[in-house]
Design an enzyme around this catalytic site. Structure first.
Site, mmCIF file in Angstrom:
data_model
loop_
_atom_site.group_PDB
_atom_site.id
_atom_site.type_symbol
_atom_site.label_atom_id
_atom_site.label_comp_id
_atom_site.label_asym_id
_atom_site.label_seq_id
_atom_site.Cartn_x
_atom_site.Cartn_y
_atom_site.Cartn_z
ATOM 1 N N GLY A 1 -3.956 79.615 105.466
ATOM 2 C CA GLY A 1 -3.887 81.038 105.751
ATOM 3 C C GLY A 1 -2.449 81.491 105.864
ATOM 4 C CG PHE B 1 5.261 85.551 113.422
ATOM 5 C CD1 PHE B 1 6.343 86.404 113.437
ATOM 6 C CD2 PHE B 1 4.203 85.807 114.262
ATOM 7 C CE1 PHE B 1 6.381 87.493 114.287
ATOM 8 C CE2 PHE B 1 4.237 86.891 115.117
ATOM 9 C CZ PHE B 1 5.327 87.740 115.132
ATOM 10 C CG ASP C 1 -1.243 89.332 117.465
ATOM 11 O OD1 ASP C 1 -1.857 90.392 117.234
ATOM 12 O OD2 ASP C 1 -0.773 88.614 116.574
#
Length: 688
Positions: free
Chosen positions: A364, A368, A484
């Site tokens: 994935g 970042f 997040d």
């Protein structure tokens, strides 16, 4: 090279020389430790176990009867077998525990156990299985267990509901004893001290128990048994406990352990066995004076030559290490910011494991960096390697993630295995999650229903996520704000258990301190209104994001969706709240589930999602309350029929000057973020 550098080189060379000398003669050695309180750095929590004020709770602390099991395992395996000497170590254990029950007349059971196992993931079923054995696979887990049982279970031939027993790979004890006859009541709620001694040479286990801190003279149970076959090489130590329809609470307050019996390193002499004892044979002294003089001269020569030889060795080593000193110093400032614990991988090792970071190994991509699947052929381990995109700019996020997650231990956290900072690369190594991220299962590429996450697993994901957020917000020494939380950062293991990951935006905060205003970060659709307005991250902003994830899991819809017919954007929270105001809440359920769900659970989940996503942060529940609601340990929160309208007023604890100052520092955001993260790293080192 200055004098201080030369001095450091010589010291390093001398230390390495001593290390090598010790390594040459090293063999298996004894180990000893004692914990007067527990911490998440040294132990792994599994199941329903938890840490509170340095005390381990093995099962849920509930006022209503519940079914629960949990275990805690010491992270470092213990060596019990010296293959060179063919010796199995003896060991001694001391720990303190208490078992209490708020409803002793209406509920009981089931007890706890101390165990030694080759597996560091030992977690069994609740009830009479004591968290040691899986009810569907009774012979799967391998262990030596010492059970402290508070319920009579005829299935395991228990003598009564207050006994201690020795178990080997089975809960049918090899030998038990009635503790009431010894004056010990396991369910008294009092602190009970336990000493367990195993002497390998005598093949004997002795268990001592008492309320005093002084070890009793006589054991409550002794068993003649050879445990050497169960203590091969390395073994993990742990505690497990369970309950079934009970309010019994199982607490472990201290834990000490030591091994002994390995032979010490000895000089090599000729030996002779006489009646199993070793007699050292040394040559008789010679009487010739010439021989004495010769020995004196040889001794004097050795006295003079020894230091000279050592100096030559140190000079050679100093010359070799001086070439590497510059490189070491360049990396020193960066490595000083790393916390201890996770392993440091070499870049070569990670590159080989990912086939040179080949595109076929990509799992994935995120803001970042990219995550790769890694195969470590030497150990057979599969891991996930996170590679930062922009090394310089993302150094702050890298340090934040490493410093924070390295010291956290929870069953619903992605476990960090190690890190690498070489060749200008920043890399983190995590446990591999075979079922990927939650968003991939909620929104699969194919529309085949078989690929959808079924309802029981969805509910389990929501409960697990609530559990780990409770830990981060309220059970860590310093509060951790994730910032997040979203479905793509919730990963699923082989059993579809949720694991929260990606701590690149996380922040540490003292529990009694006000939140600090920062630049807003996160993902649109998951950001709380007050966070968007003022950039102030708190535990309540995490609660809002969690509420959105809960609604996603229940509805199967993304936080913000574009309606294809008129290109309008639909906000998930607004849509569910509108159905709630019309009395049609259950119509929000994911239609792909085809109503194959528990309606009461679905309604509860939708209401929990709305309460957490309340625009007014003061009306949102904390995560402990959410977890209690989901586990039926607390009543539901009241959710207004109409979505509250949030009005930002001057009463909020942030002045106009604070808001203006945020905009003034935006141009140097990267530098501020880096400094903030380095401070977080240093703070967390002190915790660990």
């Amino acid at each position: 090279m200055n004098s201080s550098s030369r001095t450091s080189i010589f010291r390093l060379a001398f230390a390495i020389t001593i290390f090598f000398l010790l390594t040459i003669s090293a063999s298996a050695s004894s180990i000893s430790f004692h914990f007067t309180s527990f911490n998440p750095r040294n132990f792994t929590l599994l199941g329903d176990s938890y840490l509170k004020d340095g005390v381990v709770g093995l099962t849920r602390d509930a006022t209503v009867p519940t079914t629960s099991s949990g275990s805690i395992i010491y992270n470092n395996p213990i060596q019990f077998f010296d293959s060179e000497a063919n010796i199995t170590a003896s060991f001694s254990v001391k720990f303190s525990f208490s078992i209490s029950d708020v409803n002793p007349t209406s509920s009981s059971g089931d007890g706890l156990a101390f165990f030694l196992s080759p597996d560091n993931q030992t977690l069994g079923s609740p009830g009479g299985y004591l968290g040691l054995v899986n009810s569907s696979e009774l012979t799967k887990n391998r262990f030596v267990g010492f059970e402290f049982d508070t319920k009579l279970d005829p299935h395991f031939n228990d003598p009564n509901d207050n006994h201690v027993g020795l178990d080997v790979n089975s809960l049918q004890s090899m030998k038990t004893t009635n503790l009431l006859s010894k004056g010990i009541d396991l369910k008294s709620g009092d602190l009970i001290n336990v000493w367990i001694d195993y002497k390998n040479e005598r093949k004997l286990v002795k268990i001592y128990m008492g309320y005093s801190n002084t070890k009793p003279t006589n054991p409550v149970l002794d068993v003649e048994i050879d445990l050497s076959e169960n203590l091969k090489e390395f073994v993990y130590l742990g505690f497990s406990g369970s309950s079934e329809g009970s309010t019994e609470v199982h607490l472990i307050e201290s834990f000490g352990f030591q091994t002994f019996g390995f032979l010490p390193v000895r000089p090599h002499f000729r030996t002779h066995n006489v009646s199993d004892s070793i007699v050292t044979i040394t040559p008789a002294p010679r009487l010739e004076s010439s021989s004495k003089n010769r020995r004196k001269r040889i001794g004097l020569g050795l006295v003079i030559a020894g230091p000279v030889f050592c100096c030559i060795v140190l000079v050679v080593l100093g010359f070799v290490f001086s070439k590497k000193w510059v490189k070491i110093r360049k990396q020193k400032s960066f490595k000083a910011e790393m916390v201890t614990g996770p392993r440091e991988f070499s870049y070569r090792e990670l590159k080989f494991a990912t086939k040179g970071f080949h595109s076929s190994r990509i799992l994935g991509n995120g803001a970042f960096g990219t995550v790769y699947k890694a195969y470590f052929l030497s150990s057979g381990v599969i891991a996930a390697v996170k590679r930062s995109k922009h090394n310089h700019e993302n150094k702050a996020e890298f340090l934040a993630e490493l410093s924070i997650i390295a010291c956290l231990r929870h069953k619903n956290l992605v476990q960090l295995q190690g890190w690498c900072a070489e060749k200008g690369e920043l890399l983190l190594v995590y446990d591999y999650m075979p079922n990927g991220s939650l968003d991939k299962l909620l929104y699969p590429d194919t529309k085949i229903d078989n690929n959808l996450l079924p309802w029981p697993q969805r509910y389990n994901v929501v409960v697990g996520l609530a559990s780990v957020l409770t830990y981060l917000h309220q059970e860590c020494e310093q509060q951790v704000i994730h910032r997040d939380i979203k479905t793509s950062n919730v990963l699923l293991d082989g059993n579809f258990n949720p694991k929260l990951g990606d701590f690149g935006l996380a922040r540490l905060m003292d529990h009694d301190k006000s939140p600090v205003s920062t630049l807003t970060a996160g993902t649109m659709g998951y950001l709380a209104p007050e966070y968007l307005q003022y950039g102030k991250a708190t535990e309540k902003t995490d609660v809002f994001s969690y509420g959105v994830v809960v609604l996603e899991v229940a509805c199967g819809r993304q936080p913000i969706e574009r309606v294809t017919s008129d290109q309008n954007v639909v906000n998930l929270v607004d849509w569910v709240w509108r159905l709630h105001s019309q009395g049609r809440l259950l119509e929000a359920a994911d239609p792909r589930l085809k109503r194959e769900f528990d309606e009461a659970q679905m309604k509860k989940l939708l209401l929990v999602g709305l309460s957490c996503a309340n625009p007014d942060c003061l009306e949102r529940p904390n995560m402990r309350r959410v977890l209690q609601i989901l586990n039926n340990e607390a009543g539901p929160v009241l959710v207004p029929k109409s979505k509250p309208t949030l009005i930002f007023s001057s009463s909020l604890p942030l002045s106009i000057e604070d808001i203006v100052s945020d905009y003034e520092v935006e141009s140097k955001a990267s530098e501020d973020l880096f400094q903030d993260t380095v401070q977080s790293s240093q703070d967390f080192k002190e915790i660990c």
